[in-house]
Design a protein around this motif. Sequence first.
Motif, mmCIF file in Angstrom:
data_model
loop_
_atom_site.group_PDB
_atom_site.id
_atom_site.type_symbol
_atom_site.label_atom_id
_atom_site.label_comp_id
_atom_site.label_asym_id
_atom_site.label_seq_id
_atom_site.Cartn_x
_atom_site.Cartn_y
_atom_site.Cartn_z
ATOM 1 N N HIS A 121 -3.733 -71.000 -66.662
ATOM 2 C CA HIS A 121 -4.832 -71.877 -66.271
ATOM 3 C C HIS A 121 -5.888 -71.963 -67.375
ATOM 4 O O HIS A 121 -7.080 -72.163 -67.107
ATOM 5 C CB HIS A 121 -5.460 -71.369 -64.967
ATOM 6 C CG HIS A 121 -4.497 -71.369 -63.818
ATOM 7 N ND1 HIS A 121 -3.680 -70.296 -63.527
ATOM 8 C CD2 HIS A 121 -4.190 -72.334 -62.905
ATOM 9 C CE1 HIS A 121 -2.935 -70.581 -62.481
ATOM 10 N NE2 HIS A 121 -3.212 -71.802 -62.088
ATOM 11 N N GLY A 122 -5.442 -71.808 -68.607
ATOM 12 C CA GLY A 122 -6.319 -72.025 -69.739
ATOM 13 C C GLY A 122 -7.256 -70.902 -70.083
ATOM 14 O O GLY A 122 -8.184 -71.088 -70.881
ATOM 15 N N ALA A 123 -7.048 -69.716 -69.523
ATOM 16 C CA ALA A 123 -7.909 -68.575 -69.801
ATOM 17 C C ALA A 123 -7.113 -67.489 -70.526
ATOM 18 O O ALA A 123 -5.896 -67.600 -70.723
ATOM 19 C CB ALA A 123 -8.519 -68.035 -68.507
ATOM 20 N N ASP A 124 -7.784 -66.420 -70.887
ATOM 21 C CA ASP A 124 -7.174 -65.332 -71.638
ATOM 22 C C ASP A 124 -6.241 -64.525 -70.737
ATOM 23 O O ASP A 124 -6.687 -63.995 -69.705
ATOM 24 C CB ASP A 124 -8.275 -64.430 -72.199
ATOM 25 C CG ASP A 124 -7.753 -63.371 -73.157
ATOM 26 O OD1 ASP A 124 -6.532 -63.117 -73.182
ATOM 27 O OD2 ASP A 124 -8.588 -62.772 -73.880
ATOM 28 N N GLU A 365 -12.422 -72.499 -59.950
ATOM 29 C CA GLU A 365 -12.405 -72.268 -61.396
ATOM 30 C C GLU A 365 -13.682 -71.567 -61.845
ATOM 31 O O GLU A 365 -13.645 -70.633 -62.655
ATOM 32 C CB GLU A 365 -12.237 -73.585 -62.157
ATOM 33 C CG GLU A 365 -10.879 -74.254 -61.965
ATOM 34 C CD GLU A 365 -10.786 -75.066 -60.681
ATOM 35 O OE1 GLU A 365 -11.828 -75.192 -59.969
ATOM 36 O OE2 GLU A 365 -9.691 -75.586 -60.374
ATOM 37 N N ARG A 369 -13.969 -67.730 -63.301
ATOM 38 C CA ARG A 369 -14.614 -67.496 -64.595
ATOM 39 C C ARG A 369 -15.698 -66.419 -64.475
ATOM 40 O O ARG A 369 -15.840 -65.555 -65.354
ATOM 41 C CB ARG A 369 -15.198 -68.806 -65.109
ATOM 42 C CG ARG A 369 -15.755 -68.734 -66.524
ATOM 43 C CD ARG A 369 -15.925 -70.127 -67.112
ATOM 44 N NE ARG A 369 -16.699 -71.016 -66.242
ATOM 45 C CZ ARG A 369 -16.186 -72.076 -65.598
ATOM 46 N NH1 ARG A 369 -14.906 -72.375 -65.717
ATOM 47 N NH2 ARG A 369 -16.960 -72.835 -64.855
#
Length: 382
Positions: A121-124, A365, A369
């Motif tokens: 999902h585009g995170a680390d 989201e 975060r």
Amino acid sequence: MVEPFTPRASAEALQDLRARLRATRWPDAPEDAGWGLGVDVAYLRELVEYWADGFDWPAQEAALNRLPRFRATVGGRGIHVVHARAADRRDALPLLLCHGWPDSFWRYTKVIPLLVDPGAHGADPADAFDVIVPDMPGYGYSDRPTGTPPDTIAVAGLWAELMSALGYERFGAAGGDIGSGVSRYLALDHPERVVAVHRMDAGLPVFTGDRAELAPEERAFLDSAAAWGAAEGAYAAMHRTKPQTAAAGLNDSPAGLAAWIVEKLRSWSDCGGDLESVYTKDEILTNVTIYWLTGTIGSAMRMYGVNGAIPPGQHARRVEVPSGFSLFPGDLVRPPRAWLDRIANVTYATEPPRGGHFAPFEQPESYARELREFFRPYRTRA
């Protein structure tokens, strides 16, 4: 003992639900009352008609059953828990998520995939969590207490036992609403096990000291919380004092149950008065249908009474475990930083731009975060 769990509602239960919905005896309402006197009857009619003839519970149930769901025996109680492990991450931080009212594990269903597999999902990927979301006793698919229900302190003890049963000695905890209190007591009573605790709110304030000792913004916070309670707290007074009176109607009428819950979803969410700008009808009704099929509205309300009886001294305890707060703008009341520092060892405090009381569902989201950012420094301590 922890065993896989895949609930399925019977055809008879769903037929009974639809029959009750279609037979609703509707109240009158003043012209143009809207939401000003509580639930908007016109909107509730629309929702109930969809619930009876458009809502596909088997499809929603199948989606929920794609989560890794289990039943565990904890403290002699049957507990439903979602236990989602991070894929291929042995270093994932175990994270216990604590829900409140009027919800259940439903509160976190959108955010679980974002936390378990952040890389997708585009995170680390290094920010992955093993996610544990139990239903409190009397909520969702956990057993309903037959006697006095556990308060938040006792639930925290149950969750510490649950985490041991799942193989986690050290873990992070997070929550909102009643779950904020549960995560707080986990940090207070099990500080050797909780690496850090994140909360979406500080709870409605309880202060028995000298108000002159408080900063001006703290006194204003106490006043605003009292004003909120006077304007919006009738439901909580009913839960604390006469829950069985309300339960008799809410457990019999699905339309009444929806009114009780949906009005809170609208009031407590960051939706600008437009409920369906944040939730679809399917999402709203999934939450309500869980309460209906499990028959837990009464048992969930009864927890308010035991929580109201917690001694004031317990409220005065300060959390020394590293604490984070994400105060979403649409939540009930938002404490000032001075109050947060009074009640906890604050290492992180933010005010995200959007979201309300149910932020994990409203803004998954953003909530994910916040958790990644807060817990990142404490991963090595687990």
